[in-house]
Design an enzyme around this catalytic site. Sequence first.
Site, short mmCIF file in Angstrom:
data_model
loop_
_atom_site.label_atom_id
_atom_site.label_comp_id
_atom_site.label_asym_id
_atom_site.label_seq_id
_atom_site.Cartn_x
_atom_site.Cartn_y
_atom_site.Cartn_z
N TYR A 136 0.83 -1.21 0.00
CA TYR A 136 0.00 0.00 0.00
C TYR A 136 0.88 1.27 0.00
CZ TYR A 136 -3.71 3.09 1.91
OH TYR A 136 -4.60 4.09 2.13
N LYS A 180 0.90 4.14 -2.85
CA LYS A 180 0.44 5.48 -2.49
C LYS A 180 1.52 6.52 -2.74
CE LYS A 180 -3.83 5.02 -1.19
NZ LYS A 180 -4.85 5.41 -2.20
P1 NAD Z 1 -13.57 2.45 1.79
O1 NAD Z 1 -13.26 0.98 1.85
O2 NAD Z 1 -14.68 2.96 2.64
O3 NAD Z 1 -13.86 2.88 0.29
C1 NAD Z 1 -13.10 2.41 -0.79
C2 NAD Z 1 -14.05 2.08 -1.90
O4 NAD Z 1 -13.30 1.65 -3.05
C3 NAD Z 1 -14.99 0.93 -1.57
O5 NAD Z 1 -16.33 1.34 -1.74
C4 NAD Z 1 -14.61 -0.18 -2.54
O6 NAD Z 1 -15.70 -0.99 -2.95
C5 NAD Z 1 -14.02 0.62 -3.68
N1 NAD Z 1 -13.13 -0.17 -4.51
C6 NAD Z 1 -12.17 -1.02 -4.11
N2 NAD Z 1 -11.54 -1.57 -5.16
C7 NAD Z 1 -12.13 -1.05 -6.27
C8 NAD Z 1 -11.91 -1.23 -7.65
N3 NAD Z 1 -10.97 -2.06 -8.10
N4 NAD Z 1 -12.67 -0.54 -8.52
C9 NAD Z 1 -13.63 0.31 -8.07
N5 NAD Z 1 -13.89 0.50 -6.76
C10 NAD Z 1 -13.14 -0.17 -5.86
O7 NAD Z 1 -12.21 3.21 2.15
P2 NAD Z 1 -11.89 4.79 2.30
O8 NAD Z 1 -11.21 4.96 3.60
O9 NAD Z 1 -13.05 5.59 1.96
O10 NAD Z 1 -10.74 4.92 1.21
C11 NAD Z 1 -10.83 5.77 0.09
C12 NAD Z 1 -9.41 6.10 -0.38
O11 NAD Z 1 -8.73 6.89 0.59
C13 NAD Z 1 -8.54 4.85 -0.60
O12 NAD Z 1 -7.73 5.05 -1.73
C14 NAD Z 1 -7.69 4.82 0.64
O13 NAD Z 1 -6.50 4.11 0.45
C15 NAD Z 1 -7.48 6.29 0.89
N6 NAD Z 1 -7.10 6.63 2.26
C16 NAD Z 1 -7.99 6.55 3.27
C17 NAD Z 1 -7.60 6.91 4.54
C18 NAD Z 1 -8.58 6.90 5.69
O14 NAD Z 1 -8.22 7.36 6.76
N7 NAD Z 1 -9.79 6.42 5.51
C19 NAD Z 1 -6.28 7.30 4.79
C20 NAD Z 1 -5.39 7.37 3.73
C21 NAD Z 1 -5.82 7.05 2.45
#
Ligand code: NAD
Length: 301
Positions: free
Chosen positions: A165, A169
């Site tokens: 990851y 990223k």
């Molecule tokens: P989440 O799991 O709630 O949402 C991610 C969504 O992506 C899900 O609905 C999933 O079904 C969808 N998804 C996964 N693989 C997919 C694919 N191949 N094609 C289409 N859709 C797909 O997670 P989140 O926390 O909302 O994460 C959103 C983004 O933010 C991600 O890239 C995550 O790495 C990044 N992020 C989140 C945080 C945090 O604190 N939540 C921190 C750093 C980065």
Amino acid sequence: MTIRFDGQVAIVTGAGHGLGRSYALALGARGAKVVVNDLGGAIDGSGGSKTPADEVVDEIRAAGGEAVANYDSVAERDSAANIVQSAVDAFGGVDIVINNAGIVRDKTFHKMSLDDYEFVVKVHFLGSIYVTHAAYPIMRDANYGRILMVSSNSGLYGNFGQTNYSAAKMAVVGFVNTLKLEGARNNITANALAPLAATRIAEPSGIFETYDRELVTTDAVAAMVTYLVSEDCTDSGNVIAATAGYYSKIQVMEGQGVQVDPREEMTPERIAELWPRIVSMDEPRAFNDAVENLTTVMAKE
Ligand code: NAD
């Protein structure tokens, strides 16, 4: 000033849950026509369902906005291109791409299979590239585009158990560093976001033992994202941290380093002697691109 997106088309990948859902709702509420993409899988990317994307589309429409669902995976070239095709078919173009879809498959490196490594890189990094690559010619033709890549402090700083990851990223940051240069002549910006919010993906990190999950909302991040992809934000090439109560810019900085006479014979012992000065981060500098970097550091006598 009111930020609006009337007449603009936005693709938000992974918009069925968590942060992406908030971005899609925020953009829809401000007049954007939104492609809500989500394959509806589990946090490790397994499974699939149309329900998450459909529900977000229903929410946007119920609030008076325009949206269509797309259930393709970002992780394959053809299906990623199909997401962009959905925008063209439904709304005639694409102005904004938010590459948000994400999964986690955490394990320490020595226990991680190459399948888990590759799949995480495919979803986060290559998936973002596939979608952007399909949208980019449309943006160039329109002389307008807003691209947002989603990074993470796991990549920027490291996080135990996330070599896959973290690498993915950080890769999107390298992409943004160069696309900011190439996109400028066509009014296309590319920025990266390092968010933190209480979502299902962030849950396993244990971070919400320290922070109140009720405070760390996705909406607080969505406010930043909405600004970053708006016409009002012309800045490009930034990495922006966003979480409830904290917003900042993150940048690669280079120390002053050491300049010795290039004719001086360099030995490992001399390096050891110079080491504290080589790694000193007093008075760090930032560079706009590789050329500026090299011409600055090489010019020193
Ligand atoms: P989440 O799991 O709630 O949402 C991610 C969504 O992506 C899900 O609905 C999933 O079904 C969808 N998804 C996964 N693989 C997919 C694919 N191949 N094609 C289409 N859709 C797909 O997670 P989140 O926390 O909302 O994460 C959103 C983004 O933010 C991600 O890239 C995550 O790495 C990044 N992020 C989140 C945080 C945090 O604190 N939540 C921190 C750093 C980065």
